[in-house]
Enzyme design. Structure first.
Site, PDB file in Angstrom:
ATOM      1  N   ARG A  58      16.212   0.999  -5.657  1.00 55.63           N
ATOM      2  CA  ARG A  58      14.944   0.327  -6.000  1.00 55.63           C
ATOM      3  C   ARG A  58      14.884  -1.034  -5.319  1.00 55.63           C
ATOM      4  NH1 ARG A  58      10.603   2.377  -7.669  1.00 55.63           N
ATOM      5  NH2 ARG A  58      11.500   3.326  -9.543  1.00 55.63           N
ATOM      6  N   ARG A  81      15.523   9.314   1.725  1.00 57.58           N
ATOM      7  CA  ARG A  81      16.004   8.080   1.078  1.00 57.58           C
ATOM      8  C   ARG A  81      17.268   8.277   0.257  1.00 57.58           C
ATOM      9  NH1 ARG A  81      11.868   6.475  -3.902  1.00 57.58           N
ATOM     10  NH2 ARG A  81      11.721   8.515  -4.872  1.00 57.58           N
ATOM     11  N   HIS A 151       8.738   2.077   2.868  1.00 56.85           N
ATOM     12  CA  HIS A 151       8.272   1.647   1.530  1.00 56.85           C
ATOM     13  C   HIS A 151       8.786   0.227   1.245  1.00 56.85           C
ATOM     14  CE1 HIS A 151       7.466   1.942  -2.769  1.00 56.85           C
ATOM     15  NE2 HIS A 151       7.122   3.214  -2.679  1.00 56.85           N
ATOM     16  N   ASP A 196      -1.970   0.414  -6.933  1.00 60.82           N
ATOM     17  CA  ASP A 196      -1.279   1.506  -6.241  1.00 60.82           C
ATOM     18  C   ASP A 196      -2.298   2.185  -5.331  1.00 60.82           C
ATOM     19  OD1 ASP A 196       0.345   3.535  -5.407  1.00 60.82           O
ATOM     20  OD2 ASP A 196       0.910   4.236  -7.413  1.00 60.82           O
ATOM     21  N   GLU A 253       3.527  -1.051   2.633  1.00 59.71           N
ATOM     22  CA  GLU A 253       4.156   0.106   3.260  1.00 59.71           C
ATOM     23  C   GLU A 253       3.369   0.592   4.472  1.00 59.71           C
ATOM     24  OE1 GLU A 253       4.716   3.064   0.152  1.00 59.71           O
ATOM     25  OE2 GLU A 253       4.580   1.476  -1.334  1.00 59.71           O
TER      26      GLU A 253
HETATM   27  O1  TA6 Z   1       4.217   3.874  -2.729  1.00 59.07           O
HETATM   28  C1  TA6 Z   1       3.704   3.725  -4.009  1.00 59.07           C
HETATM   29  C2  TA6 Z   1       4.324   4.766  -4.910  1.00 59.07           C
HETATM   30  O2  TA6 Z   1       4.045   6.049  -4.447  1.00 59.07           O
HETATM   31  C3  TA6 Z   1       3.810   4.501  -6.325  1.00 59.07           C
HETATM   32  O3  TA6 Z   1       2.994   5.505  -6.806  1.00 59.07           O
HETATM   33  C4  TA6 Z   1       5.057   4.222  -7.130  1.00 59.07           C
HETATM   34  O4  TA6 Z   1       5.343   5.082  -8.112  1.00 59.07           O
HETATM   35  C5  TA6 Z   1       6.115   3.951  -6.073  1.00 59.07           C
HETATM   36  O5  TA6 Z   1       5.739   4.638  -4.920  1.00 59.07           O
HETATM   37  C6  TA6 Z   1       7.576   4.111  -6.410  1.00 59.07           C
HETATM   38  O6  TA6 Z   1       7.997   5.423  -6.408  1.00 59.07           O
HETATM   39  P1  TA6 Z   1       9.490   5.777  -6.825  1.00 59.07           P
HETATM   40  O7  TA6 Z   1       9.648   7.247  -6.664  1.00 59.07           O
HETATM   41  O8  TA6 Z   1      10.389   5.007  -5.912  1.00 59.07           O
HETATM   42  O9  TA6 Z   1       9.636   5.321  -8.262  1.00 59.07           O
END
Ligand code: TA6
Length: 285
Positions: A58, A81, A151, A196, A253
């Site tokens: 994260r 990832r 991301h 988002d 992103e």
């Molecule tokens: O890029 C935005 C997103 O798709 C959001 O919807 C949000 O949930 C985020 O990615 C994080 O996703 P993750 O799977 O890393 O918790």
């Protein structure tokens, strides 16, 4: 270049002659840290992140491939990832300090995604700039499609003071409102709760203004830009974030989400995100 360990994960530390540095985990070829020359950390990394073999880290820069979010039959945001990538090169090349990582179908057997592929990812640093380059190659004899994103979690001082510009009047998919389409107002994007959004067919440059600094994100090859901050309520549901951490980051992103990219046999595609730090900018609201 130094090979090191980060929470038990093999990693590469880059240091350029002018003092910029970066740390990249082999797990996901995940960029964990970028410190521009003479500067401070620019990326957010959660103090509660998981770092198990199957976990997504994260923060930093997760590589999203071959699917974005739940838009596909595979794992959320794809497998890239959470795979162990191979370090192919780290050092100085053509006056750039860079690390190159590779992931191919032979490294990732037994996936639900049945295609032969080769991914190459380069992280290059120097001065106030970070360059991220993702190349996707199709060495197989069938055409396949993918989605991808870098991301990028940018560290901010206070989300309430942040604005993102460069997306005025651009159409977006609002993931907070069931994927409804909307158009960005003729004004910068500010954050007063969960955001988002998948901006579709975006300009090449987006600017993030924070207290006392600006970061520009230039993207090449990626047609879309995703902007994400979970807001306080959603963040409280994410167990790998420390309480209140949503106030300390914005994801900007470079992405290819709305339309999949099709690669015929022998073809390749390249997407780049280039971040540049500009200091001492008064925040504009
Ligand atoms: O890029 C935005 C997103 O798709 C959001 O919807 C949000 O949930 C985020 O990615 C994080 O996703 P993750 O799977 O890393 O918790």
């Amino acid at each position: 270049m130094i090979r090191t360990l980060w929470n038990g994960i093999a990693a590469t530390r880059l240091q350029s002659a002018d003092g910029a540095s970066a740390l990249i985990a082999d797990h996901g070829a995940h960029l964990l840290s970028w410190i521009p020359a003479g500067g401070a950390e620019t990326l957010f990394l959660s103090g509660h992140t998981r770092f198990g073999e199957n976990d997504a880290i994260r923060g930093g820069v997760p590589i999203i491939f071959p699917q974005f979010g739940e838009r596909g039959n595979g794992v959320r945001h794809g497998f890239a990832r959470t795979c162990g990538w191979r370090l192919d090169f780290a050092g100085t090349k053509e006056e750039q300090t860079l690390a190159r990582y590779v992931l191919t179908d032979t490294d990732t057997k037994n996936l639900a995604w049945p295609h032969r592929y080769r991914l190459t990812y380069e992280v290059a640093i120097g001065g106030q700039q970070l360059q991220l380059r993702l190349t996707v190659q199709n060495p197989s004899d069938t055409t396949w499609q993918f989605n991808a994103a870098l991301h990028t979690y940018l560290r901010v001082q206070d989300i309430a003071a942040v604005s993102v510009d460069g997306l005025r009047k651009v159409s977006y998919i609002d993931q907070v409102r069931n994927g409804d389409r909307a158009v960005q107002a003729d004004a910068p994007l500010c954050f007063g709760g969960e955001v988002d959004r998948i901006y579709v067919g975006t300009p090449d440059t987006v600017q993030l203004r924070d207290v006392g600094r600006m970061i520009t994100s230039d993207q090449l090859g990626f047609p879309d830009t995703v902007v994400w901050n979970p807001g306080a309520q959603k963040a409280a549901l994410l167990s790998d974030l420390t309480p209140g951490a949503h106030a300390s980051f914005v994801c900007m992103e470079a992405a290819a989400v709305e339309l999949g990219i099709a690669l015929a046999p022998g073809e390749s595609w390249r997407g780049e995100q280039i971040l540049t730090l500009h200091g001492d900018e008064a925040p504009q609201r």
